[in-house]
Design an enzyme around this catalytic site. Structure first.
Site, short mmCIF file in Angstrom:
data_model
loop_
_atom_site.label_atom_id
_atom_site.label_comp_id
_atom_site.label_asym_id
_atom_site.label_seq_id
_atom_site.Cartn_x
_atom_site.Cartn_y
_atom_site.Cartn_z
N GLU A 46 74.52 50.51 20.05
CA GLU A 46 75.19 49.25 20.37
C GLU A 46 74.21 48.08 20.29
O GLU A 46 74.54 47.02 19.75
CB GLU A 46 75.83 49.31 21.76
CG GLU A 46 77.02 50.23 21.85
CD GLU A 46 78.22 49.76 21.04
OE1 GLU A 46 78.37 48.54 20.81
OE2 GLU A 46 79.02 50.62 20.62
N ASN A 50 74.46 45.10 17.57
CA ASN A 50 74.51 43.70 17.99
C ASN A 50 73.46 42.88 17.26
O ASN A 50 73.74 41.76 16.82
CB ASN A 50 74.31 43.57 19.50
CG ASN A 50 75.59 43.75 20.28
OD1 ASN A 50 76.66 43.97 19.73
ND2 ASN A 50 75.47 43.68 21.59
N ARG A 108 85.59 42.98 15.99
CA ARG A 108 84.60 43.45 16.96
C ARG A 108 85.28 43.51 18.32
O ARG A 108 86.00 42.60 18.71
CB ARG A 108 83.39 42.50 17.02
CG ARG A 108 82.72 42.18 15.68
CD ARG A 108 82.31 43.35 14.87
NE ARG A 108 81.35 44.22 15.52
CZ ARG A 108 80.93 45.35 15.01
NH1 ARG A 108 81.37 45.76 13.85
NH2 ARG A 108 80.08 46.10 15.67
#
Length: 145
Positions: A46, A50, A108
């Protein structure tokens, strides 16, 4: 026993899988549970995603953009830092709210920080606009196996 590793890789989506494998290899000598490995890999994935999608707006080309992961352990406590030198985050508190996303057109979900916080013991985000973002995460592994 302590160990320290730092590596840098091109900010392209394919390298999120590489980051997961490297982090798993780093913690494996500490004999974590399958669940602990999965939690840490997910949190790192994650953070890296990002950096690539939001830090570099998905435009990482490898020649000009990179993500850096630094890891070390203190006994069975794992410290992981994921950083980029991308666009940064103007409002960290808003960015960490569940379902917040700057890329709704990319579908997203806005749950990256929520996922990191649910799988790691602590998550700390520092960022400066146009200078980049650093995510520091800590996970205490269960007792000796």
């Amino acid at each position: 026993m302590t160990n320290k590793v730092k590596f840098e890789f091109a900010a392209i989506p394919e390298n999120a899988a590489l980051a997961r494998v490297v982090v798993a290899a780093f913690i494996t000598p500490l004999d974590p549970s399958v669940g602990e490995i999965s939690d840490i890999k997910t949190a790192v994935s994650e953070a890296v995603t990002n950096a690539i999608i939001h830090g570099y707006n998905g435009n990482g080309n490898g020649n000009e953009t990179a993500v850096t992961i630094s890891m070390h352990n203190v006994s069975r406590q794992i410290h992981i830092e994921v950083s980029d030198s991308g666009v940064g985050i103007e409002n960290i508190a808003s960015a960490m709210e569940p379902l917040f996303t700057t890329k709704p057109e990319m579908e997203r979900s806005g749950l990256g920080f929520t996922v990191m916080e649910s799988f790691m013991d602590t998550v700390e985000v520092t960022s400066r606009p146009n200078e980049g973002t650093t995510i520091k995460m800590v996970k205490q592994l269960a007792g000796e196996r």
